[in-house]
Every structure is written in structure tokens, then in C-alpha cells.
Design a protein around this motif. Structure first.
Motif: not given
Length: 140
Positions: A94-100
Motif C-alpha cells: 500500500q505504501a509503495v503503491l501510493k508513491t508509485y
């Protein structure tokens, strides 16, 4: 040192100082844009992408261990490298996806629209982790 040589040396020193200042300013802009993207990322709903990624890793195993390793390198996963989908793995994705998504959007060439797109996210995560370690430009 002769007067003309001192003048050249002084000019070179000024040029190097200017180049260093420009490089630092460019890096600050990159970091500022990354911070802006991360701030925008807080507002992004990634439930549909998480469902796609979870479907991709339905069986768990070595593929998920590789993903967990990438998430750990990026700095968002602190759980065991066990190949099991759990709350920590979900939160890290979730954290990576938000930045991505904040950086590249949800288009066909960037977003997570089908399970096969998950590998692109993992590759990006590894590139982003490397950029963080080296202090280089964030991948897009």
C-alpha cells in the motif's frame, strides 16, 4: 604562481563552486518533487490495485519472498521474508503503491491494471530503493 595563473585558478574555483551549487539545487528540486509526490500519495485509494497484487501472489511462495525483499530494501516492510501474504505485506504494498501512482498515474503503461503488472511495480520498487541508497534521481 604568476598573476595570470592565479586568475585562472580563481576562475576555475568559482566555476566549480557554481557547478556544485547548481548540482545541489537540482538535487533539492528532485527531493522536493519526491516529497510532493509522497504527500499526494497519502490521498490515493489503492484498494483495487492491492486486490490485483494479492491475486498475483495468491499462492505465496518464492515470488512473494522476492517481492517482500524488494519492499524491505525500499524501507516499508519489516516482516519476515516468509512468502505469506499478511497485514505487513499488504501495508508495505500500500505504501509503495501510493508513491508509485502519485508519480506515474494509473495509465496502461504504468498502473497496476492486471496481475501481470505487479512485476513492473516490483522492478520500480527495487530501482527506487537503489536511488534512495545512492541519493540519485527517483525513477519514473
Amino acid at each position: 604562481m604568476r598573476r595570470s595563473q592565479r586568475g585562472i585558478a580563481f576562475s576555475l574555483a568559482i566555476a566549480l563552486l557554481a557547478l556544485s551549487a547548481w548540482s545541489l539545487a537540482a538535487r533539492s528540486v528532485d527531493l522536493g518533487l519526491l516529497g510532493e509526490a509522497q504527500a499526494q500519495a497519502q490521498e490515493i485509494d489503492v484498494r483495487s490495485e492491492l486486490a490485483i497484487i494479492q491475486a498475483h501472489f495468491a499462492g505465496g511462495g518464492p515470488q512473494l519472498v522476492n517481492a517482500q525483499t524488494a519492499l524491505k530494501a525500499y524501507g516499508v516492510y519489516s516482516g519476515a521474508l516468509d512468502g505469506k501474504w499478511g497485514p505487513r505485506t499488504r501495508e508495505a504494498f500500500q505504501a509503495v503503491l501510493k508513491t508509485y501512482i502519485a508519480i506515474g498515474g494509473r495509465g496502461r503503461d504504468w498502473g497496476i491494471n492486471k496481475p501481470e503488472d505487479t512485476q513492473r511495480l516490483i522492478d520500480w520498487t527495487l530501482s527506487a530503493a537503489k536511488a534512495n541508497r545512492e541519493g540519485s534521481e527517483f525513477p519514473d
